[in-house]
Design an enzyme around this catalytic site. Structure first.
Site, PDB file in Angstrom:
ATOM      1  N   HIS A 237       0.811  -0.898  -0.010  1.00  0.00           N
ATOM      2  CA  HIS A 237       0.114  -0.059   0.054  1.00  0.00           C
ATOM      3  C   HIS A 237       0.825   1.149  -0.042  1.00  0.00           C
ATOM      4  O   HIS A 237       0.423   2.174   0.626  1.00  0.00           O
ATOM      5  CB  HIS A 237      -1.139  -0.172   1.166  1.00  0.00           C
ATOM      6  CG  HIS A 237      -1.866  -1.015   1.212  1.00  0.00           C
ATOM      7  ND1 HIS A 237      -3.358  -0.940   0.521  1.00  0.00           N
ATOM      8  CD2 HIS A 237      -2.140  -2.333   1.662  1.00  0.00           C
ATOM      9  CE1 HIS A 237      -3.912  -1.902   0.745  1.00  0.00           C
ATOM     10  NE2 HIS A 237      -3.338  -2.831   1.337  1.00  0.00           N
ATOM     11  N   ASP A 290      -0.568  -5.238   5.959  1.00  0.00           N
ATOM     12  CA  ASP A 290      -1.494  -6.143   5.415  1.00  0.00           C
ATOM     13  C   ASP A 290      -1.462  -5.933   3.851  1.00  0.00           C
ATOM     14  O   ASP A 290      -0.731  -5.344   3.258  1.00  0.00           O
ATOM     15  CB  ASP A 290      -2.970  -5.477   5.686  1.00  0.00           C
ATOM     16  CG  ASP A 290      -3.223  -4.066   5.217  1.00  0.00           C
ATOM     17  OD1 ASP A 290      -2.028  -3.181   5.157  1.00  0.00           O
ATOM     18  OD2 ASP A 290      -4.246  -3.974   4.613  1.00  0.00           O
ATOM     19  N   GLU A 291      -2.110  -7.245   3.178  1.00  0.00           N
ATOM     20  CA  GLU A 291      -2.013  -7.193   1.807  1.00  0.00           C
ATOM     21  C   GLU A 291      -0.820  -7.126   1.050  1.00  0.00           C
ATOM     22  O   GLU A 291      -0.929  -6.221   0.172  1.00  0.00           O
ATOM     23  CB  GLU A 291      -3.285  -6.488   1.208  1.00  0.00           C
ATOM     24  CG  GLU A 291      -4.776  -6.568   1.810  1.00  0.00           C
ATOM     25  CD  GLU A 291      -5.578  -5.638   1.300  1.00  0.00           C
ATOM     26  OE1 GLU A 291      -7.006  -6.234   1.035  1.00  0.00           O
ATOM     27  OE2 GLU A 291      -5.600  -4.809   1.298  1.00  0.00           O
ATOM     28  N   VAL A 292       0.108  -7.611   1.382  1.00  0.00           N
ATOM     29  CA  VAL A 292       1.492  -7.649   0.929  1.00  0.00           C
ATOM     30  C   VAL A 292       1.702  -8.522  -0.237  1.00  0.00           C
ATOM     31  O   VAL A 292       1.778  -9.653   0.008  1.00  0.00           O
ATOM     32  CB  VAL A 292       2.594  -7.649   1.890  1.00  0.00           C
ATOM     33  CG1 VAL A 292       3.852  -7.376   1.088  1.00  0.00           C
ATOM     34  CG2 VAL A 292       2.402  -6.483   2.755  1.00  0.00           C
ATOM     35  N   GLU A 341      -2.433  -9.782   9.195  1.00  0.00           N
ATOM     36  CA  GLU A 341      -1.646 -10.751   8.318  1.00  0.00           C
ATOM     37  C   GLU A 341      -0.204 -11.158   9.221  1.00  0.00           C
ATOM     38  O   GLU A 341       0.199 -12.092   9.090  1.00  0.00           O
ATOM     39  CB  GLU A 341      -1.415 -10.013   7.043  1.00  0.00           C
ATOM     40  CG  GLU A 341      -2.650 -10.424   6.183  1.00  0.00           C
ATOM     41  CD  GLU A 341      -3.351  -9.028   6.297  1.00  0.00           C
ATOM     42  OE1 GLU A 341      -4.117  -8.624   5.222  1.00  0.00           O
ATOM     43  OE2 GLU A 341      -3.500  -8.439   7.207  1.00  0.00           O
TER      44      GLU A 341
END
Length: 497
Positions: A237, A290-292, A341
């Site tokens: 992000h 998160d969301e890597v 995460e």
């Protein structure tokens, strides 16, 4: 002779709940009488006997705001010579007994004033502010330490007056943490003096915040009993960072997550957190995580070489990045919050000063506290405000302590947070997207568990009343009937929508 009502900030509990009471969130216990009293034109604040001298004027300003919200711009021109002198309230006496516990400090007083404001109403016949059902005896304290609301200024820029309006509205529901998700893939609107080109990633030159702006938001919130939690989300992000510093990208064609192989990446993070520490004084900082998607690391030759040299795969590199960022935050005096995460992937390696922020779904909080770490609950199926199909009933019934029965582990759940992600909101619709659903979660986080309704239909009328109160105070809270951000279905009373 007139009377002065007293607010004492202290902790006592007994389980008396008044039926039909229109206070939101519900206090721990309430007793009341059957008289009516009227606020005089010289209604004043007293604080004799307090351990708090109000040198900064927090209490004085809160009292001024109290008068504003109970008058709601009506002209108070009643002729008090026609009233029984014993029925006239001349002031409010506040006693602060502690400098530490939220319910006993000046911030407990601010919450108490909010409760008092909901007991008052303007009488359109006699043109006076009335307090019904006196005398009142209300004992209250928050159930959870952390009662948060996330705003997102990366997906859409939010002007400073809008952020301040959100802060004001939070106080009405006794929320106490503004989680400011400042930057993300789409834009980097905040000035970072240590690395002044970072805000080249803003949408435009006017859609930016100076560090002085940030300090003003922190001060504005703090004077209202709200802490500001700043977030930089790393290593994912973060595409917007590279607009000003392209070397932060793995390559110009593969631009996130941040380049794990370069010392410059961590120098920038250190600079940001150093600047943060001068402005964002809350004990926590949020580091995201998160969301890597690590595919750019394997697709970029120099990072692939670095991974080989350090004997890391992409999972190991993700862990390395998060833990190194944590150490930087700790060096600046912060405790750390990370999205879940990080716990799911390498929870045992996280700093013991980590708070795990649950968002993906249920069952995570119980695993986090069983591992001895602290947790904040924001599961997306219940507490994401951008999910317009998520009804207020789900916000109300979402219980942070689900399946956590051990008392010591329950203490590790700091509280919860409703999240107003900004992909589909901006200044034009943020308030009606937040409210009244955020208020449903606010009662879950504030009120004693035994005082919470087991069926949300039992609180519909009281929440509708609070929604109308928000409207009267200038907050664009949407109707309860229907999904989030819904328009009224037809003409009718605010209290029926």
């Amino acid at each position: 002779m007139g009377k002065i009502v007293k607010i004492f900030c202290f902790l006592v509990f007994f389980g008396v709940l008044v039926e039909g009471l229109n206070i939101w969130p519900m206090p721990n216990s309430v007793n009341h009488g059957h008289q009516i009293m009227y606020l005089s034109n010289d209604f004043a604040l007293k604080s004799d006997g307090s351990k708090y001298n109000d040198a900064s004027g927090i209490l004085k300003d809160a009292f001024s705001r109290l008068l504003d919200v109970i008058e709601v711009d009506h002209v108070i021109d009643s002729n008090f010579s026609h009233f029984d002198p014993m029925a006239i309230l001349h002031g409010i006496h506040v006693i602060v007994w502690s400098q530490n516990d939220e319910a006993q400090t000046v911030y407990g007083v601010l919450h108490g004033l909010q409760t008092f404001s909901q007991l008052c109403r303007f009488n359109l016949t006699n043109r006076a502010i009335e307090v019904h059902q006196v005398p009142w005896y209300i004992i209250d304290q928050p159930r959870f330490f952390y009662r948060g609301l996330l705003i997102d200024t990366s997906r859409h820029y939010l002007p400073l007056p809008i952020i301040k309006n959100v802060i004001d509205s939070m106080t009405y529901a006794k929320l106490n943490v503004l989680h400011w998700h400042i930057v993300d893939t789409q834009s980097f609107p905040l000035e970072i003096p240590s690395f002044p080109k970072l805000w080249n990633g803003a949408y435009s030159i006017s859609e930016r915040y100076t560090m002085a702006d940030a300090a003003e938001i922190v001060s504005y919130a703090q004077r209202r009993g709200i802490s500001v939690l700043a977030e930089i989300d790393v290593p994912g992000h973060a595409l917007s960072w590279g607009t000003g510093y392209p070397s932060l990208w793995p390559s110009k064609d593969c631009q996130q997550p941040l380049d794990v192989s370069k010392e410059f990446t961590f120098k920038v993070i250190d600079g940001i957190l150093s600047d943060f520490s001068k402005t964002f004084k809350y004990r926590f900082v949020h580091l995201g995580g998160d969301e890597v998607n690590t595919s750019c690391w394997t697709e970029t030759p120099h990072i692939r070489k670095w991974l080989r040299q350090h004997g890391l795969d992409t999972s190991g590199a993700y862990q390395y990045f998060v833990l190194r960022a944590q150490k930087i935050a700790l060096s600046h005096g912060y405790e750390i919050i990370n999205w879940e995460e990080t716990f799911n992937d390498f929870g045992s390696k996280l700093s013991r000063k980590t708070v795990v922020h649950n968002w993906l779904g249920g069952g995570v909080a119980e695993k986090v506290v069983a591992a001895g770490l602290r947790c904040i609950v924001s599961n997306q199926d219940k507490w994401y405000l951008d999910h317009l199909d998520a009804p207020w009933e789900g916000f109300y019934m979402n219980e942070p302590l689900t399946n956590i029965t051990n008392h010591q582990q329950q203490k590790l759940v700091l509280g919860g947070e409703v999240c107003m992600w900004g992909e589909h909101i901006d200044a034009s619709d943020i308030e009606q997207t937040i409210w009244p659903r955020a208020a449903a979660a606010a009662e879950r986080l504030w009120s004693a568990y035994d005082n919470l309704a087991k069926d949300p239909s039992q609180v519909f009328g009281r929440l509708a009343h609070f929604r109308c109160l928000l409207n009267q105070r200038g907050v664009a809270a949407a109707p309860l009937v229907g999904p989030g951000r819904v328009a009224p279905e037809e003409p009718g009373s605010c209290y029926k929508q």
